[in-house]
Design a protein around this motif. Sequence first.
Motif, short mmCIF file in Angstrom:
data_model
loop_
_atom_site.label_atom_id
_atom_site.label_comp_id
_atom_site.label_asym_id
_atom_site.label_seq_id
_atom_site.Cartn_x
_atom_site.Cartn_y
_atom_site.Cartn_z
N UNK A 6 -0.65 10.62 -28.40
CA UNK A 6 -2.08 10.74 -27.89
C UNK A 6 -2.91 11.36 -29.05
N UNK A 7 -2.37 12.35 -29.86
CA UNK A 7 -3.09 13.03 -30.97
C UNK A 7 -3.15 11.98 -32.05
N UNK A 8 -2.13 11.48 -32.27
CA UNK A 8 -2.10 10.52 -33.25
C UNK A 8 -3.27 9.33 -33.12
N UNK A 9 -3.16 8.79 -31.98
CA UNK A 9 -4.20 7.78 -31.67
C UNK A 9 -5.47 8.48 -31.47
N UNK A 10 -5.75 9.42 -31.30
CA UNK A 10 -7.31 10.21 -31.35
C UNK A 10 -7.76 10.14 -32.81
N UNK A 11 -6.63 10.66 -33.62
CA UNK A 11 -7.01 10.73 -35.12
C UNK A 11 -7.19 9.40 -35.78
N UNK A 12 -6.66 8.55 -35.32
CA UNK A 12 -6.54 7.11 -36.09
C UNK A 12 -8.05 6.47 -35.58
N UNK A 13 -8.32 6.74 -34.36
CA UNK A 13 -9.64 6.19 -33.75
C UNK A 13 -10.88 7.00 -34.55
N UNK A 14 -10.76 8.28 -34.66
CA UNK A 14 -11.67 9.08 -35.29
C UNK A 14 -12.10 8.50 -36.59
N UNK A 15 -10.75 8.69 -37.62
CA UNK A 15 -11.01 8.31 -39.04
C UNK A 15 -11.43 6.90 -39.17
N UNK A 16 -11.28 6.19 -38.19
CA UNK A 16 -11.58 4.83 -38.65
C UNK A 16 -12.91 4.37 -38.25
N UNK A 17 -13.51 5.12 -37.56
CA UNK A 17 -15.04 4.98 -37.38
C UNK A 17 -15.80 5.18 -38.63
N UNK A 32 -13.34 18.19 -50.44
CA UNK A 32 -11.98 18.69 -50.53
C UNK A 32 -11.38 19.16 -49.23
N UNK A 33 -12.19 20.06 -48.62
CA UNK A 33 -11.80 20.58 -47.45
C UNK A 33 -11.22 19.38 -46.33
N UNK A 34 -12.31 18.57 -46.19
CA UNK A 34 -12.06 17.54 -45.27
C UNK A 34 -11.03 16.59 -45.70
N UNK A 35 -10.68 16.37 -46.79
CA UNK A 35 -9.55 15.51 -47.29
C UNK A 35 -8.41 16.21 -47.12
N UNK A 36 -8.45 17.49 -47.18
CA UNK A 36 -6.94 18.43 -47.42
C UNK A 36 -6.62 18.48 -45.74
N UNK A 37 -7.56 18.61 -44.84
CA UNK A 37 -7.38 18.61 -43.49
C UNK A 37 -6.71 17.31 -43.07
N UNK A 38 -7.58 16.17 -43.17
CA UNK A 38 -7.35 14.98 -42.83
C UNK A 38 -6.04 14.43 -43.19
N UNK A 39 -5.38 15.12 -44.35
CA UNK A 39 -4.25 14.71 -45.03
C UNK A 39 -2.88 15.33 -44.29
N UNK A 44 -7.63 16.61 -37.70
CA UNK A 44 -8.46 15.98 -38.52
C UNK A 44 -9.78 16.37 -38.22
N UNK A 45 -10.81 15.96 -39.08
CA UNK A 45 -12.11 16.53 -38.79
C UNK A 45 -12.83 15.48 -38.05
N UNK A 46 -13.82 15.90 -37.13
CA UNK A 46 -14.59 15.19 -36.52
C UNK A 46 -15.98 15.31 -36.93
N UNK A 47 -16.71 16.43 -37.67
CA UNK A 47 -17.68 16.36 -38.38
C UNK A 47 -17.83 17.69 -38.97
#
Length: 229
Positions: A6-17, A32-39, A44-47
């Motif tokens: 479920x977490x992977x699904x949330x992450x994919x949905x958020x980062x595809x928006x 740089x922080x956003x990219x590092x976290x999302x990797x 995953x970052x939401x805002x």
Amino acid sequence: MDRSAEFRRWKAQCLSRADLSRKGSVDEDAVEIVQLLNAQEQFFTTSSCAGRILLLDGIVALRKANGDAILKFEPFVLHVQCRQLRDAQILHAVAINSGFRNSGITVGKRGKTILAVRSTHGLEVPLSHNGKLMVTEEYVDFLLNIANQKMEENKKRIERFYSCLQHALKRETITNSQTEIKDPFDTHKKKRNQEKSHYKRITEDCDKELENDDADDPGINVTIFPEDY
């Protein structure tokens, strides 16, 4: 559906928006922080916002204002969804010890765990009321200098956060590797002690960079208007 899926699904949905912010992209100081976290699998970052100073263009504009004008500095803010509470706790330790001392964790009903990275060194000062300028030009210049100093300190804290985050992720990788090969009969108490030791190491790494943090902060934090101003 299990929690990880479920977490992977949330992450994919958020980062595809699409990025719906006015700027349409991540701020340069935060990218740089956003990219590092999302990797990472567990985040995953939401805002995010790297910080901003809201200004009116000089005293002339202030004198023409019909309402209540303010000068406002907003520091770095970042929201990160975490796979589990332990991941959020590690990130929270990084945030607190990088100078973002107003950071916190919230857990929703569906199990969504969000870390908000925030600090307390904002600035919000009224300049006019009902169209009447309430301060002098000298005071406006003083406030602008304070806001600029706060922005510089804000950038330093972002850099510390990125550095501490890198160290914490490396330590977490090492800790996970050691956990996989340790004796399966280890007790829960030993595991908790290891986690406490891990958080302590994160704190010690970051504390060295924060020795002069309070001295660098200009020390003005005025909040006059409510958040929905």
